[in-house]
Design a protein around this motif. Structure first.
Motif, short mmCIF file in Angstrom:
data_model
loop_
_atom_site.label_atom_id
_atom_site.label_comp_id
_atom_site.label_asym_id
_atom_site.label_seq_id
_atom_site.Cartn_x
_atom_site.Cartn_y
_atom_site.Cartn_z
N TYR A 61 25.07 57.77 49.54
CA TYR A 61 24.93 57.24 48.18
C TYR A 61 26.31 56.83 47.70
O TYR A 61 27.25 57.62 47.73
N GLN A 62 26.47 55.58 47.32
CA GLN A 62 27.78 55.14 46.85
C GLN A 62 27.59 54.06 45.79
O GLN A 62 26.99 53.02 46.05
N GLY A 63 28.12 54.34 44.59
CA GLY A 63 27.91 53.38 43.50
C GLY A 63 29.21 53.00 42.83
O GLY A 63 30.19 53.75 42.88
N PRO A 64 29.22 51.81 42.21
CA PRO A 64 30.45 51.37 41.51
C PRO A 64 30.62 52.11 40.19
O PRO A 64 29.68 52.70 39.67
N ALA A 68 28.68 44.50 45.75
CA ALA A 68 28.77 43.74 47.00
C ALA A 68 29.82 44.35 47.92
O ALA A 68 29.61 44.45 49.13
N ASP A 69 30.94 44.79 47.33
CA ASP A 69 31.98 45.44 48.13
C ASP A 69 31.44 46.65 48.86
O ASP A 69 31.75 46.90 50.02
N ILE A 70 30.67 47.43 48.11
CA ILE A 70 30.15 48.66 48.70
C ILE A 70 29.17 48.34 49.82
O ILE A 70 29.22 48.92 50.90
N VAL A 71 28.32 47.35 49.58
CA VAL A 71 27.38 46.95 50.64
C VAL A 71 28.17 46.52 51.87
O VAL A 71 27.83 46.87 53.01
N ILE A 99 24.75 38.89 50.34
CA ILE A 99 25.33 39.99 51.11
C ILE A 99 24.22 40.76 51.82
O ILE A 99 24.42 41.29 52.91
N LEU A 100 23.00 40.77 51.22
CA LEU A 100 21.89 41.42 51.90
C LEU A 100 21.52 40.64 53.16
O LEU A 100 21.17 41.22 54.19
N GLN A 101 21.62 39.33 53.08
CA GLN A 101 21.38 38.49 54.26
C GLN A 101 22.37 38.88 55.36
O GLN A 101 22.00 39.05 56.52
N GLU A 102 23.63 39.08 54.96
CA GLU A 102 24.64 39.47 55.94
C GLU A 102 24.28 40.79 56.60
O GLU A 102 24.45 40.97 57.81
N ALA A 103 23.80 41.70 55.77
CA ALA A 103 23.42 43.01 56.31
C ALA A 103 22.32 42.86 57.34
O ALA A 103 22.35 43.44 58.42
N ALA A 132 36.52 41.71 54.24
CA ALA A 132 36.98 42.12 52.91
C ALA A 132 37.77 41.01 52.24
O ALA A 132 37.96 41.02 51.02
N LEU A 133 38.22 40.05 53.03
CA LEU A 133 39.01 38.97 52.44
C LEU A 133 38.24 38.18 51.39
O LEU A 133 38.82 37.48 50.59
N ILE A 134 36.92 38.31 51.41
CA ILE A 134 36.15 37.56 50.43
C ILE A 134 36.55 37.96 49.01
O ILE A 134 36.54 37.16 48.09
N ASN A 135 36.98 39.22 48.85
CA ASN A 135 37.45 39.66 47.54
C ASN A 135 38.82 39.12 47.21
O ASN A 135 39.23 39.05 46.06
N LEU A 136 39.54 38.83 48.28
CA LEU A 136 40.91 38.36 48.10
C LEU A 136 40.90 37.01 47.39
O LEU A 136 41.82 36.69 46.64
N VAL A 137 39.85 36.24 47.63
CA VAL A 137 39.85 34.86 47.15
C VAL A 137 39.99 34.77 45.63
O VAL A 137 40.99 34.26 45.13
N PRO A 138 39.01 35.30 44.86
CA PRO A 138 39.17 35.15 43.40
C PRO A 138 40.36 35.95 42.86
O PRO A 138 41.07 35.47 41.98
N LEU A 139 40.57 37.13 43.44
CA LEU A 139 41.63 38.00 42.92
C LEU A 139 43.00 37.32 43.06
O LEU A 139 43.78 37.25 42.10
N THR A 140 43.28 36.83 44.25
CA THR A 140 44.59 36.20 44.47
C THR A 140 44.73 34.95 43.63
O THR A 140 45.79 34.68 43.06
N MET A 141 43.66 34.17 43.56
CA MET A 141 43.77 32.93 42.80
C MET A 141 44.11 33.22 41.34
O MET A 141 44.98 32.57 40.75
N LEU A 142 43.43 34.20 40.77
CA LEU A 142 43.72 34.51 39.36
C LEU A 142 45.09 35.15 39.20
O LEU A 142 45.77 34.95 38.19
N ALA A 143 45.52 35.91 40.20
CA ALA A 143 46.86 36.48 40.13
C ALA A 143 47.90 35.36 40.17
O ALA A 143 48.93 35.43 39.50
#
Ligand SMILES: Nc1ncnc2c1ncn2[C@@H]1O[C@H](COP(=O)(O)OP(=O)(O)OP(=O)(O)O)[C@@H](O)[C@H]1O
Ligand SMILES: Nc1ncnc2c1ncn2[C@@H]1O[C@H](COP(=O)(O)OP(=O)(O)OP(=O)(O)O)[C@@H](O)[C@H]1O
Ligand SMILES: [Mg+2]
Ligand SMILES: [Mg+2]
Lengths: 520, 329, 351, 335
Positions: free
Chosen positions: B63-66, B75-78, B102-106, C57-68
């Protein structure tokens, strides 16, 4: 030289064998100074002579390397500004230390408010301020005005009132009159005289030699960090004093320079700017150096700034290269062919933590622009290296931050910035302020060079030695307007006397004669 | 708190290597990602999942929630779950569409995918574990409120997230019910307080002040249900303004007791958690859902609708001041 | 025994580590990735901390870095430069993009261009208020943050836009294999190539290769001196905010495609996008007082935090992981800021 | 300055400081009155007692925190971490009351202590670490949130005692019909107003924000004062947490306090406090808070989408600060 004064009573304050070094600069070499109870004691000397340094040491804001201090005959050491205050030494520095958002009364009592059961006792505090202000002829209504709402001169007076409120036994005033009008000076003098009469000793620093004769009892002259002696005021005249200050050290031409003035490049015609200066007319030709000399606050700096579009012109006309010229910004002035070295290097000139190359190129980015947007880095490097070589800037390389340079070298970089574009007219405000004698010399040679290339150079300075050395023509500014003009080779004391004001006609004639003699 | 489970099937750990049924791995992980951590509702689901861990052999429940109700954080957690190579991921999406990719990716990574509590209908999920039918919830809240109001007057819905799929579907049914069954009840436009109790209280207060004839408020989610009841209590209008809501038992108990809440509906949230874990296990084992499923001793006759792939816990649980105290969340 | 030269060099290295933010961040980055990779390889934590995961995980990097990087532009411009409104611009521009591409049927490219232009316009509004009218940046962008957040929510009645054309946009965020060498590398989210890298390159180019960049550093270092040097400080500053707005507009496209829906709260939900972006910029060595900051530093800082967060999610289970992310971010930010303060005082050769 | 403006000493004794109420505050009062009139006409219930009571109650936590924010901004600082502090204080109180069996007043004391401790962390880092306040409080905001979540331990705090009602908006929390929380705020504002205006220490905050170095030369202990400002902020947040709990439901969850930091900053700057330091008044800050809350209430009562209220907040910030800028420019031009 008049006889040095002899006194019998114990001085209120005395210092002997004082010396102070800032790195390589010997700000004070071997100074002796005695302040008698109840006297107004003037300290005079050229810029950089060490006056401010000496009073900083007395006020506990700085510390001496050697020498002894004595208060009422007993040796003391002053380790902080607070200690000095406790001893009854109050100081008004050249730079005002006020809080714009607080009222006059609060400013005067900040840090030692009059309180009653914790609460500030406004009634008592304000009453004391009202009394204080009255002695300066300032309206009582000022008590509740915010300081930022006051003019610079009024703020200066508040600073003085603040110092006076300390019930000091010694009051130090460092150039208090520089920005005051005649009427304001009059009131300042009244206050000073009253204090002196009540037994307070006053150290009074000023470049306006004339006023000393109306207020001072004794004068100590400083030159190159040394005290030449203390004299009774009755035995002096403006001329004699000026002579002593420059001390025979001839500050004439830098050699057999013969400039062939060309066409008029910049001209000002009856130009005024609000309350800053008025009716200024002058012209500068290609290949000549015109110096505007005046005391701090005389308007010299503002006239130069107006030529660069940094101060508004409210009346009169300017022409540049024969065309009407009314720049509204520095960029416009630059496009028209005029470049200017600002007077305040730290605040207006330096990009402290950026490199020398950055600092050199930043004034000419349009020149270094390729295809509308690109920065031409190779060219920038070239320009920077060229400037470092040409101005003999002492540095490991162009990547050094400018803040790591000494004052003189930093100044050269900022001057270099103005030369990148080879302007038609170069305006320099205080080109060698705060740099030592060697660097000063190099800067002056540089000015000669630039001038020899046909550039018109206008220098605004409050440094007399400098003015005399570099000027082809020297224009004295007094009270915000052009006062007189001298040719090259004029005697230093003549100019000093003219600028510091109130020469009688006889005296002026006498000085003029003497300078003629010298030339022959 | 290190993760020593969830290792891939190729390296079975410990002695539990003997596979019990079919091709199911000896040990498998079902991961559940709630909308937000730290609210009693989802923590109760977590408790249910943990119970399933003890009952269902080989099941590991994760169980892991934001910390904020944010689809991006979910999405990060998934993504980290995919990386941990869990065997099934079940999500309660904050925004249904946002999590579809992201569910598709899973799924592409060979993981079984499902939703619980809130659906993501446009996703590749193989099952939606539903607490009760939207009909059941929407009609109950509308009916209970209408009855309390005497079938006339003005009512308003204080909802939470503007984009929450489940809440919006319930609201639709409530609006429908009022229109057809209780024409004398006027429904004001729905307001949204986010997942913020205080804001729900303030909005309910403002609405009561602005509409003196307002006599019914629905608190549509577990944060707004106690929020609107608190507003009625503070206004001193218990008995004049009635509220019903979808609230957790412990939070609703004081309000049910003093009458500021006329009724609260919920379902056995722990059972929902248990069912979620069970559904994950079934998917991993490759055992199809039956039309009705016997999940455990207490969770019986769970209906599965094949057309919509919805697994329905059962009829909603109506909380009263008598039974609310029996739950520890 | 170490020779004197060795000691000197070591001292020098230590000093570089402490005073140079890029070196420090690179060191931390290697440390973080190395630690997690080792823990993962030795089975202490779950085995997932692999190149694949780091790439995903780089997918998060995209918006974060751009706004930074958007923050880099405005913070470097000095005079208290900061932009709290970037998240709200992302929301509002994203809704506009949703309308244009998702509802009015605009083709993708014109819609993207219009969105970026709209973002730039929002930024310009900030810029004009700051540069020409003299508002403090914090205040202006706080105000426009509230205003644009609000407009984004009401403009479509709080509903997201997720029509078919918008949902198809997820293709832009898919992970892809690089051509030629791709088979040896993990799949990398496409957004890195079509949004992030171009933005990084453009911002780097503007900051280091154009005269405008030079002017920007100049006004941030010393506004008064810049105006004496003939720079139009107001124009340069206003444009910095417009640039930040344009980047925010592009980020709107990124997030819409990444989540396959245009949500009215996408830039402000949770803690919002502005605060993390500012944090990233500051961590990357951008001085809040202006005039200092590099693209490389910002990218490294964002990379550090993204991979640190990814590692924490793997290493810790349950709710603790998300909580520890908060702790790690706070500790790294304060640590870096304090270190900077101390080392600057200790080592600075300036007077 | 002509001779006839020379005030006689007697007059000076009365007008001891610049006018007690600034132009900004007059404008705000005008705007608020105008809004109230409009709302009273446009909605049936705006002037109903309970409507006003709940508005005043809502004002209390924001207003109380705005006092602290004003002090901090006057010293040219800022505190982004107050939402996180609020959360930690609230959960501390909640746990102590439900699990520790503490009484509400005792829990308030604990909340104040907790707030002061967290404020002291900020204060220490800012005054001794010499790092800009905005960076430090960005960082501590994350750290405090972590601490708060740890205390919550993934659970809500249930069954908060009804005794908390004394600070709530309900009937228990009123004296003569006025919410006690609001009265506390009024008292605090009055105290802060007097302290900032009439006590040496208060004036020193202004001096620090005006020119830190000059203040130091004048003998002001700059570090101590800066530290103090953040501790006071923490204390006030602790109190605001108590009021927030009192008006909330019997369940406390971890979303408590979210977004409050920007709201408080907004209220403070609308009230005429300068982010550059040296200028500001608590009266203005509270008026700013009242304006913001009036708008939020008004928007809901008018039946408009509640999200619109933020648009008005944004517009009010621009107008309020703009009016201030124009006045400033006029005054400079007059010199
Ligand atoms: N802090 C310092 N660091 C380095 N050099 C200094 C410093 N302060 C003064 N100096 C140098 O010491 C010398 C004496 O300076 P001082 O300020 O005492 O002169 P002054 O007589 O007051 O001049 P002015 O009339 O211009 O005020 C100058 O050469 C100056 O550059
Ligand atoms: N406030 C100060 N107190 C003590 N020393 C100082 C101070 N300011 C500067 N110095 C030192 O005084 C020395 C002289 O500094 P300065 O800037 O005058 O350079 P300089 O030697 O005069 O070079 P240049 O010939 O280029 O002017 C330097 O070593 C500097 O570190
Ligand atoms: Mg001096
Ligand atoms: Mg020097």
């Amino acid at each position: 030289m008049p006889p040095v004064r002899v006194t019998e009573t114990t001085p209120r304050f005395a210092l002997h064998g004082l010396s102070k070094r800032y790195g390589g600069v010997r700000a004070i070499r071997n100074a002796d100074f005695e302040l008698m109870p109840g006297e107004v004691h003037a300290v005079v000397g050229e810029n950089g002579a060490g006056k401010s340094t000496m009073i900083k040491i007395i006020a506990g804001a700085d510390f001496a390397d050697t020498g002894t201090l004595a208060l009422d005959g007993a040796e003391v050491s002053i380790r902080s500004a607070t200690e000095a205050l406790d001893m009854g030494i109050a100081t008004v520095y050249q730079e005002a230390q006020l809080f714009g958002q607080l009222t006059v009364a609060e400013n005067i009592f900040l840090g030692r408010e009059v309180t009653r059961s914790g609460r500030i006792d406004w009634a008592v505090q304000n009453q004391r301020v009202v009394d204080l202000l009255e002695s300066f002829g300032l309206p009582a209504g000022f008590v509740t005005r915010k300081v930022e709402e006051l003019s610079a001169a009024e703020q200066q007076q508040v600073s003085i009132a603040k110092a006076l409120s300390n019930e000091a036994r010694i009051l130090i005033l460092d150039e208090p009159s520089a920005i005051l009008t005649d009427a304001e000076i009059e009131r300042l003098f009244d206050a000073v005289r009253r204090l002196a009469a009540s037994g307070v000793s006053i150290i009074y620093i000023s470049h306006r030699l004339d006023e000393l004769f109306r207020i001072a009892d004794a004068v100590t002259v400083m030159r190159d960090g040394e005290t030449l002696g203390t004299f009774d005021i009755d035995q002096l005249s403006v001329g004699k004093l000026a002579d002593m200050m420059v001390g025979g050290e001839f500050a004439g031409s830098t050699g057999d320079r013969i400039h062939e003035p060309g066409d008029v490049k910049l001209s000002l015609d009856g130009v005024s700017s609000g309350g800053r200066f008025h009716d200024v007319s002058l012209e500068v030709r290609g290949g000549e150096v015109v110096v505007l000399y005046g005391l701090v606050g005389s308007g010299v700096a503002e006239i130069a700034a107006a030529a660069y579009g940094k101060a508004p012109v409210t009346a009169g006309h300017m022409h540049l290269l024969g065309r009407p010229y009314s720049p509204r910004s520095a960029a416009e002035a630059q496009r028209a062919g005029l470049a200017m070295l600002p007077a305040n290097r730290k605040q207006e000139g330096m990009f402290s933590f950026q490199s020398i190359a950055f600092n050199t190129s930043v004034g000419s980015l349009d020149l270094l622009r390729r295809w509308g947007i690109l920065m031409d880095h190779p060219r920038e490097r070239e320009v920077a290296d060229d400037m470092i070589g040409r101005l003999a800037i002492k540095t490991p390389g162009r990547r050094q931050p400018i803040a790591s340079l000494s004052g003189g070298n930093a100044q050269k970089v900022v001057i270099g910035r103005q030369l990148v574009k080879s302007p038609e007219v170069l305006v320099l405000a205080e080109p060698s302020q705060g740099v030592d004698i060697g660097a000063k010399d190099e800067i002056h040679k540089l000015i000669d060079q630039v001038c020899a290339d046909g550039t018109a150079v206008l220098v605004a300075t409050s440094d007399l030695t400098e003015a005399l050395r570099i000027a082809d023509r020297l224009i004295v500014i007094r009270n915000g307007t052009t006062f007189t003009e001298y040719p090259r080779g004029v005697r230093d004391s003549t100019v000093l006397a003219a600028a510091s004001g109130a020469l009688t006609e006889d005296e002026e004639a006498e000085l003029a004669e003497r300078s003629d003699d010298d030339e022959r | 708190t290190r993760n020593d489970g969830g290792t891939p099937t190729t390296e079975p750990t410990g002695g539990a290597t003997t596979s019990s049924g079919g091709e199911a791995p000896a040990e498998f992980t079902v991961a559940f990602v709630p909308k937000i951590q730290g609210i009693p509702y989802f923590e109760a689901m977590n408790a249910g999942g943990k119970k399933a861990e003890e009952v269902i052999p080989g099941l590991k429940w994760e169980y892991q929630g934001p910390t904020t109700a944010d689809p991006a954080a979910q999405a990060d957690i998934v993504r980290s779950m995919i990386q941990k190579k869990v065997d099934a991921i079940i999500v309660a999406p904050n925004d249904p569409d946002s999590l579809a990719p992201i569910l598709q990716e899973a799924k592409d990574a060979g993981i079984k995918v499902g939703t619980s509590d809130t659906d993501a209908p446009n996703s590749v999920r193989e099952v939606f574990v539903e607490q009760a039918t939207g009909d059941g919830i929407g009609t109950y809240t509308a009916d209970t409120l209408a009855k309390a109001m005497g079938e006339k007057g003005t009512a308003v819905i204080v909802s939470c997230g503007e984009t929450a799929e489940n809440l919006n579907s319930w609201i639709k049914i409530e609006e429908e019910t009022f229109k057809t069954k209780y024409p004398e009840i006027k429904l004001l436009p729905t307001v949204y307080a986010g997942e913020d109790q205080n804001k729900a209280t303030q909005m309910a207060t403002d609405l009561m002040n602005a509409n003196p004839d307002l006599s019914g408020i629905i608190g549509q989610c577990t944060t707004s249900a106690p929020g609107v009841a608190q507003a009625v209590r503070d206004a001193g209008r218990i008995g004049q303004v009635f509220t019903v809501g979808v609230g957790t038992p412990q939070a609703m108990l004081p309000y049910l007791e003093d009458g500021s809440s006329s009724g609260s509906i919920l379902w056995n949230v722990e059972d929902l958690g248990f069912l979620t874990a069970w559904a994950g296990a079934q998917m991993i084992k490759g055992e199809p859902f039956q039309a009705t499923n016997q999940v455990s001793d207490t969770i019986k006759d769970v209906e599965f609708r094949d057309a919509t792939k919805e697994l329905i816990l059962g009829p909603p649980l109506v909380l009263t001041k008598e039974n609310a105290g029996q739950f520890d969340y | 025994m170490t020779s004197r030269k060795d000691t000197r060099e070591r001292l020098h290295l230590g000093r570089l580590l402490l005073t140079n933010r890029t070196v420090l961040l690179s060191f931390l980055l290697v440390l973080v990735v190395g630690t997690f990779a080792t823990l993962s390889a030795t089975g202490v934590i779950s085995s997932g901390y692999s190149f694949d995961y780091l790439a995903a995980a780089l997918i998060n990097l995209v918006p974060l870095t751009m706004l930074a990087l958007a923050q880099l532009l405005v913070i470097v411009s000095g005079k208290g430069g900061i932009d709290l409104s970037v998240g709200a611009i992302v929301s509002l521009a994203g809704m506009l993009f949703g309308f244009m591409h998702g509802m009015w049927g605009w083709p993708l490219l014109p819609a993207i261009i219009a969105t970026v232009a709209f973002g730039a316009l929002c930024g310009l509004l900030n810029g004009v208020l700051v540069a020409y009218l003299g508002y403090p940046p914090l205040i202006v962008t706080l105000a426009t943050y509230y205003a644009m957040w609000s407009i984004a929510l009401v403009i479509n009645n709080q509903k997201p836009i997720n029509s078919a054309p918008i949902q198809e946009l997820y293709a832009l965020s898919k992970a892809v294999e690089l051509p030629l060498i791709g088979q040896y590398l993990p799949l990398i989210p496409m957004g890195v190539f079509i949004f992030l890298l171009p933005t990084v390159l453009v911002v780097w180019f503007v900051m280091s290769r154009t005269t405008y960049g030079r002017e920007l550093y100049a006004i941030g270092t010393n506004d008064v001196a810049a105006s004496w040097a003939g720079i139009d400080t107001q124009r340069v500053r206003a444009l910095a905010y417009a640039g930040a707005g344009a980047i925010s507009g592009l980020v709107a496209v990124v997030t819409v495609s990444q989540f396959a829906s245009a949500r009215p709260d996408q830039g402000v939900s949770g803690n919002g996008m502005a605060l993390p972006a500012i944090t990233m910029a500051v961590l990357g060595g951008v001085a809040i007082t202006g005039g200092i900051g590099t693209v490389l530093g910002v990218v490294l800082a964002a990379l550090l935090i993204v991979w640190l967060n990814a590692g924490i999610l793997l290493a810790f289970q349950g709710n603790e992981a998300s909580q520890l992310q908060l702790f790690a971010l706070g500790a790294v930010l304060i640590g870096a800021a304090l270190l900077n303060g101390i080392t600057n005082r200790r080592f600075s050769g300036t007077k | 300055m002509s001779a006839d403006t020379l005030a006689r000493p007697a007059q000076v004794r009365h007008r001891v400081l610049p006018s007690a109420i600034t132009g900004q505050e007059y404008i705000l009062m005008g705007v608020i009155v105008l809004l109230w009139v409009v709302l009273a006409l446009a909605t049936p219930g705006f002037l109903e007692p309970y409507s006003i009571q709940s508005l005043l109650w809502r004002l209390a936590p924001i207003g109380i925190m705005a006092i602290g924010m004003t002090v901090i901004m006057v010293t040219a600082g800022i505190d982004i971490s107050i939402a996180a502090i609020l959360m930690v204080c609230a959960v501390t109180m909640g746990k102590l009351m439900t699990e520790g069996g503490w009484s509400f007043p005792a829990a308030i004391v604990a909340s104040l202590v907790m707030g002061a401790v967290l404020g002291a962390v900020n204060g220490l880092l800012i005054s001794y670490g010499r790092v800009p306040a905005i960076i430090i409080t960005f960082g501590t905001s994350n750290l405090f949130q972590f601490v708060g979540l740890k205390i919550f331990n993934s659970q809500t705090v249930n069954n908060l005692p009804a005794s908390r009602g004394v600070l709530g908006p309900g009937p228990d929390g009123r004296i003569l019909g006025v919410p006690i929380a609001f009265l506390i705020m009024v008292v605090l504002v009055a105290l802060a107003w007097i302290y900032l205006r009439h006590f040496a220490g208060g004036r020193h905050f202004y001096a620090i924000g005006d020119d830190q170095q000059a203040a130091s030369l004048a003998g002001v202990n700059v570090r101590w004062r800066t530290f103090l400002a953040y501790v006071v902020m923490g204390l006030l947040v602790g109190l605001a947490a108590a009021i927030t709990i009192a008006g909330g439901t019997s369940t406390l969850d971890q979303s408590v306090g979210k977004g409050q930091e920007l709201m408080v900053i907004a209220a403070t700057v609308i009230g005429g406090t300068s982010v550059m330091g040296g200028r500001g008044s608590v009266l203005g800050a509270v008026l700013g808070a009242l304006l913001v809350q009036t708008v939020a209430t008004g928007v809901t009562q008018l039946g408009w989408p509640s999200q619109l209220s933020n648009l008005f907040v944004g517009v009010f910030i621009i107008i309020a600060v703009g009016a201030d800028l124009i006045r400033e420019r006029r005054r400079k031009a007059r010199l």
